[in-house]
Design an enzyme around this catalytic site. Structure first.
Site, PDB file in Angstrom:
ATOM      1  N   GLU A  21      24.126  40.491  11.803  1.00 15.20           N
ATOM      2  CA  GLU A  21      23.212  40.694  12.920  1.00 15.20           C
ATOM      3  C   GLU A  21      23.103  39.439  13.768  1.00 15.20           C
ATOM      4  O   GLU A  21      23.052  39.507  14.998  1.00 15.20           O
ATOM      5  CB  GLU A  21      21.831  41.105  12.379  1.00 15.20           C
ATOM      6  N   GLU A  31      26.062  39.264  15.851  1.00 16.17           N
ATOM      7  CA  GLU A  31      25.973  40.278  16.904  1.00 16.17           C
ATOM      8  C   GLU A  31      25.094  39.766  18.050  1.00 16.17           C
ATOM      9  O   GLU A  31      25.430  39.926  19.224  1.00 16.17           O
ATOM     10  CB  GLU A  31      25.404  41.594  16.343  1.00 16.17           C
ATOM     11  N   CYS A  83      16.935  47.230  10.481  1.00 18.96           N
ATOM     12  CA  CYS A  83      16.852  47.413   9.019  1.00 18.96           C
ATOM     13  C   CYS A  83      15.797  48.415   8.592  1.00 18.96           C
ATOM     14  O   CYS A  83      15.781  48.844   7.456  1.00 18.96           O
ATOM     15  CB  CYS A  83      16.653  46.096   8.292  1.00 18.96           C
ATOM     16  N   SER A  97      20.487  46.818  17.149  1.00 11.82           N
ATOM     17  CA  SER A  97      21.655  46.256  16.473  1.00 11.82           C
ATOM     18  C   SER A  97      22.426  47.363  15.770  1.00 11.82           C
ATOM     19  O   SER A  97      21.848  48.278  15.195  1.00 11.82           O
ATOM     20  CB  SER A  97      21.182  45.227  15.439  1.00 11.82           C
ATOM     21  N   LYS A 142      13.498  55.424   3.485  1.00 12.30           N
ATOM     22  CA  LYS A 142      14.813  55.061   2.925  1.00 12.30           C
ATOM     23  C   LYS A 142      15.476  56.267   2.268  1.00 12.30           C
ATOM     24  O   LYS A 142      16.694  56.338   2.192  1.00 12.30           O
ATOM     25  CB  LYS A 142      14.661  53.925   1.903  1.00 12.30           C
ATOM     26  N   GLU A 174      17.076  57.923   5.107  1.00  7.89           N
ATOM     27  CA  GLU A 174      18.197  57.114   5.594  1.00  7.89           C
ATOM     28  C   GLU A 174      19.433  57.310   4.714  1.00  7.89           C
ATOM     29  O   GLU A 174      20.551  57.458   5.212  1.00  7.89           O
ATOM     30  CB  GLU A 174      17.802  55.637   5.611  1.00  7.89           C
ATOM     31  N   GLU A 194      26.030  59.318   8.570  1.00  7.54           N
ATOM     32  CA  GLU A 194      26.777  58.098   8.916  1.00  7.54           C
ATOM     33  C   GLU A 194      26.873  57.156   7.718  1.00  7.54           C
ATOM     34  O   GLU A 194      27.658  56.207   7.752  1.00  7.54           O
ATOM     35  CB  GLU A 194      26.079  57.320  10.043  1.00  7.54           C
ATOM     36  N   CYS A 254       7.611  45.633   5.049  1.00  2.00           N
ATOM     37  CA  CYS A 254       7.943  46.412   3.851  1.00  2.00           C
ATOM     38  C   CYS A 254       6.957  46.210   2.704  1.00  2.00           C
ATOM     39  O   CYS A 254       6.769  47.103   1.883  1.00  2.00           O
ATOM     40  CB  CYS A 254       9.340  46.059   3.366  1.00  2.00           C
TER      41      CYS A 254
END
Lengths: 419, 578
Positions: free
Chosen positions: B280, B283, B300, B320, B359, B362, B367, B505
């Site tokens: 990241e 990037e 994230c 990102s 999560k 996710e 993907e 988190c």
């Protein structure tokens, strides 16, 4: 004659669609007078008149006005509560359909005195006729310069909009009403802060009943002191009574406070159909107490009604004759509130269904003495612990019946065979 | 501050103006029971459990919402008050599925606890409970309306903290129900699966989907090589699930416990957090030096991705392209790891322990598959589910030895440790980006202005001679403010960190119950203590990460990195369009 027509004086005398007829019959002259007075002077007159809210709770109107007047905010709202949903009440509809300009005039005067910038009339969804009449009348008043910019040549600007709910009873509660205007479901808010502090769209807001606003022009006309001479010390002026049930002449009557209930029923209502005996009378509406015939000598008066711990001041008198069973009436009342509770607070949301189930046991003659105790305890908890006026008053019928008709309860417990 | 004198239960006390009766009583060791009230939320006075008697008032008033006033005389325990409280609890129980022993909240349910404390031995009111359908339609959150007590906490957190307005109260009277918008199931059309609703639910009406059985099954399957990764925020919160003090750092014991549970290898998501910073960070440098889309936003947090895809599909190119640390781990676990360990990727079963309910969603995204036939992450557990497994196994957590994480995903840095707290990813990124761009070490690694519970935080750093502004937001209602700036083209920032949950988190929707700002702060403090105690505190100094590039990935943003560690986003704003 026990009637006294102050705010109903134009009923049937003028065409409610005609602003000219209203003007001819003393209309908007009190607004003109008010605009020439100091703002504080107007509030003082209302204070001297000791005008109490006509929606039921009887809160002094001048205190609300002072509360709004002292708030410094560029937007301050005036709301007319025309969500007349209390069963047995129809006097606000009479006011809207017979003399709409009187309400508008009252609202403009209150707005002027308190610095109100925008008015709303929140009309019960079912009152379509009232709504169109009010909208028509507001347009007429605008054309004549009583509403809008620079009212009657003064520096005062004020406008009124008609709004409506979707038929929920609880929207007559002031914060539920405010939520409803804002487009939210009709559920109350926590107090404090009160509406005059943080109300509609978060702005200071004054809410009064239709009849309260309708009384304002009369107070300006006759002066607070003279107004206060009418009625009783705790309840000044006149009151519109919605008389219904098993009486010969049902309808709306204007009387000075202090008239005995009995006189309303017999002198104005013409007594009971087929001269039957009265079994019970419910005062104020579904949220009011149920009293036996022997109590009908009591006068119509806020202080006198305080013993019922309920909001009886809306002025409904529902007469029920000897053919009817008290438990059937109570069940109808409880199921009504079970349906109309907004569901926000626990006692009201979960309590009514249990009250109804307990009453059903008495109807079926399956109740025990323990059920009487449970009913009383639950009704009191709902009354004392609910968040808003709905749950705080809905058990009044049950609480009063336990007091005045206890023998009926005991009979159901002791004689299961009579069913 | 003006002081107010009042009497509570015959004791004369003095408290600051505007204190609620509830807090005033608490100050003098009198705990008034509550149910809908929750520290840090707006919800108040709906359940009516906290009612007290105030002299001169006919009705009872709710202690949580009523401010004290001069001369007030309060009785918190009169017979009238106690009867009201008992009645209210009985009423709730009369419309509740009271099969407590099979409830996820058994023994930790606020309603059960209240009933116990009030001494409810029988219910005067017959049950009027009617069974409704349970919503199990999504991979993250289960809503069981049979347990709902309509307290409104979930609706409050969804509307006012997250600003997502997915949950609402529909109906009235006895028909009142908490439900998702339009009375539909909780779906990815609206819901970000942040799980804050589950986190504040006093009963078991909203909870994470329990996947522990899938893990037990894999652990007992001899053909499976079961590995587990643990997110940074879990080590400062798991302790609460197993009887430790709030904020206790339990890293070593947690690893031991998972070895006992039977995991073949116990790895650290901190490793891929370090990897995320490398990818990241590069990037960001690439975007800045090549005129790419700025500000860049972090990627994230899966709740945030869900929010952006449904509410801000027009700004997705700001996010990102890096996968989250969980999914970077998953991709490596199904490619690099089996190769290195001599295993067939099909036999590797990957479990994540996350502080998060989103999560779970996710991990199921299409993907997120190296092999299109199976997800990279097979099962995601929340911190609470790991706690449950430890208890199911009967592990004496307190007396466990401390064990280190396994290699090759075991060595980590302080930069990765702070991913768990709001501002942590930004601070970790700055530590690396600053040194890579400016080619000199940072004087101080601590960016205090990016730490703590303030909703939006800002900092300025010098990169190659220019000062760039960065911002950090936590909770989606605060994220919205920064997103609106990005959408309007007025964002003054180069880089923005967004975390869905309050506090980041450590306050995730899968964290131990009872999380409030005080608890969040304790976990945050432990997180930074952990960082300060570590030998390595910058991601680019992680030797295992360096080795991974040398052995396998070759270079940041390289071909293999793009294939394994980066992803893309979709416009999912269907409902709004229809």
């Amino acid at each position: 004659m026990i009637e006294m027509k102050l705010i109903s004086k134009r009923f049937g005398k003028i065409n409610p669609l005609s602003i000219d007829e209203y003007i001819k019959f003393d209309g908007y002259k009190n607004l003109k007078k008010a605009l020439s007075m100091e703002k504080t002077e107007i509030i003082e007159e209302v204070q001297k008149a000791y005008l109490r809210g006509r929606g039921g709770a009887g809160f002094p109107a001048a205190i609300k006005m002072m509360g709004l007047a002292k708030e410094a905010n560029k937007d301050k709202y005036i709301i007319c509560n025309a969500d007349e949903g209390e069963p047995g009440n129809f006097k606000d509809r009479y006011l809207m359909e017979n003399d709409p300009h009187q309400i508008i005039e009252g609202m403009i005067i209150v707005a002027y005195a308190t610095g109100g910038t925008k008015g709303f009339i929140y009309v019960r969804g079912e009152y379509q006729k009232s709504m169109s009449l009010l909208k028509w009348s507001i347009d007429e008043a605008k054309k004549k310069g009583f509403l809008g910019q620079k009212i009657m040549g003064s520096k005062f600007n004020f406008d009124i909009e008609v709004r409506s709910g979707a038929g929920s009873y609880v929207c007559g509660e002031e914060f539920a009403l405010i939520e409803s205007i804002e487009g939210n479901p009709g559920r109350t808010r926590v107090k404090p802060p009160f509406p005059t502090q943080v109300g509609l769209y978060g702005k200071p807001t004054l809410i009064n009943n239709v009849e309260t606003f309708s009384t304002i022009p009369t107070i300006i006309e006759m002066g607070g002191v003279n107004f206060a001479k009418i009625g009783t010390p705790s309840s000044t002026g006149t009151k519109l009574i919605s008389l219904s049930g098993n009486v010969k002449n049902k309808g709306v009557f204007e009387i000075p406070f202090g008239v005995p209930i009995k006189d309303v029923i017999y002198k104005l209502g013409g007594g009971i159909e087929k001269d039957r005996k009265i079994k019970m009378v419910q005062l104020g509406g579904a949220c009011g107490p149920i009293i036996p015939e022997y109590m009908l000598d009591m006068i119509i008066d806020f202080e006198r009604f305080e013993e019922f711990e309920s909001k009886t001041g809306a002025g409904a008198i529902i007469v029920i004759d000897e053919r009817f069973d008290i438990f059937t009436i109570l069940l109808k009342v409880v199921r009504f509130f079970q349906h109309e509770s907004c569901g926000k607070c626990t006692p009201c949301r979960e309590g009514h269904i249990q009250l109804g189930n307990l009453i059903e046991k008495f109807i079926e003659r399956k109740a025990t003495m323990q059920d009487i105790a449970s009913l009383e305890s639950l009704a009191r908890v709902i009354h004392q612990a609910s968040l808003c006026g709905l749950g705080q008053t809905s058990p009044t019928a049950i609480i009063s019946s336990l007091k005045y008709f206890r023998d009926d309860y005991i009979d159901r417990v002791e004689h299961p065979e009579r069913g | 501050m003006k002081m107010i004198n009042l009497t509570i239960n015959n004791v004369k006390v003095s408290v600051e103006q505007n204190t609620s009766i509830l807090k005033a009583a608490k100050k003098f060791s009198m705990n008034i029971p509550t149910l809908c009230y929750y520290e840090d939320l707006n919800i108040k006075s709906d359940c009516r459990i906290c009612v007290v008697e105030v002299e001169g008032k006919k009705g009872l008033v709710s202690a949580c919402s009523t401010p004290v006033s001069e001369g007030m005389v309060i009785n918190t325990n009169s017979p009238r008050v106690l009867n009201a409280r008992k009645t209210i609890v009985e009423l709730i129980l009369s419309n509740h599925d009271t099969n407590c022993t099979t409830c996820v909240k058994n023994m930790r349910c606020e309603l059960q606890n209240l009933a116990k404390n009030l001494g409810i031995n029988e219910n005067r009111f017959p049950s009027v409970f009617e069974k409704c359908e349970i919503d199990e339609s999504n991979p993250s959150i289960i809503r069981n309306p049979n347990l709902c007590i309509k307290c409104g906490r979930c609706v409050d957190v969804c509307n006012n903290v997250q600003g997502t307005s997915v949950l609402s109260i529909l109906g009235r009277g006895h028909e009142t129900r908490v439900t998702a918008v339009f009375d539909e199931a909780l779906s990815d059309d609206f819901c970000t699966f942040c799980g804050q609703c589950a986190s504040v639910c006093p009963v078991g009406a909203i909870r994470e989907k329990d996947d522990t059985d899938l893990v037990w099954k894999a652990l007992t399957d001899p053909t499976k090589h079961v590995i587990v990764q643990v997110a940074p925020a879990v080590r400062v919160s798991l302790g609460e699930e197993v009887g430790q003090k709030i904020g206790t750092i339990v890293t070593g014991k947690m690893v031991s416990a998972m070895k006992i549970l039977g995991f073949d290898q116990v790895f650290d998501t901190d490793f891929t957090a370090d990897l995320t910073i490398i990818e990241e960070g590069n990037e960001l440098i690439h975007r800045v030096t090549n005129g790419g889309v700025l500000p860049m936003m972090t990627s994230c947090c899966p709740g945030w991705i869900n929010y952006a895809e449904t509410r801000y599909p027009d700004i997705l190119d700001h996010i990102s392209s890096c996968k989250s640390p969980q999914q970077m781990f998953g991709a490596l676990a199904k490619s690099y790891y089996p190769k290195k360990a001599g295993l067939d990727p099909k036999d590797v079963f990957v479990v994540s322990v996350m502080p998060c309910t989103a999560k779970k969603y996710e991990a199921q995204r299409e993907e997120m598959r190296v092999d299109e036939n199976s997800p990279d992450i097979d099962v995601v557990l929340t911190t609470r589910e790991l706690g449950k497994m430890i208890k199911q196994m009967g592990i004496d957590f307190e007396n466990l030895d401390e064990k280190p994480f396994d290699s090759p995903f075991g060595i980590t840095t302080g930069a990765a440790a702070i991913f768990g707290a709001t501002g942590g990813v930004m601070e970790a990124a700055i530590r690396t980006v600053y040194e890579v761009v400016n080619k000199k070490p940072l004087e101080s690694l601590d960016f205090k202005e990016l730490r703590g519970l303030k909703g939006i935080k800002e900092a300025e750093i010098n990169l190659g001679g220019t000062n760039v502004k960065v911002a950090v937001a936590h909770t989606l209602s605060k994220a919205k403010i920064l997103c609106d700036q990005v959408r309007a083209g007025t964002s003054p920032y180069a880089f923005i960190e967004i975390m869905t949950c309050p506090g980041g988190c450590i306050g995730g929707g899968g964290q131990p119950y009872g999380t409030n700002n005080k608890v969040r702060q304790d976990r945050i403090d432990s997180t930074y203590r952990l960082d300060a105690s570590m030998k390595l505190r910058k991601s680019h100094e992680n030797p295992e990460v360096i080795a991974l590039y040398e052995d396998f990935l070759k270079e940041p943003l390289g071909k293999l990195s793009h294939h394994l560690l980066h992803t893309h986003y979709h416009d999912r704003n269907h409902k709004a369009k229809n």
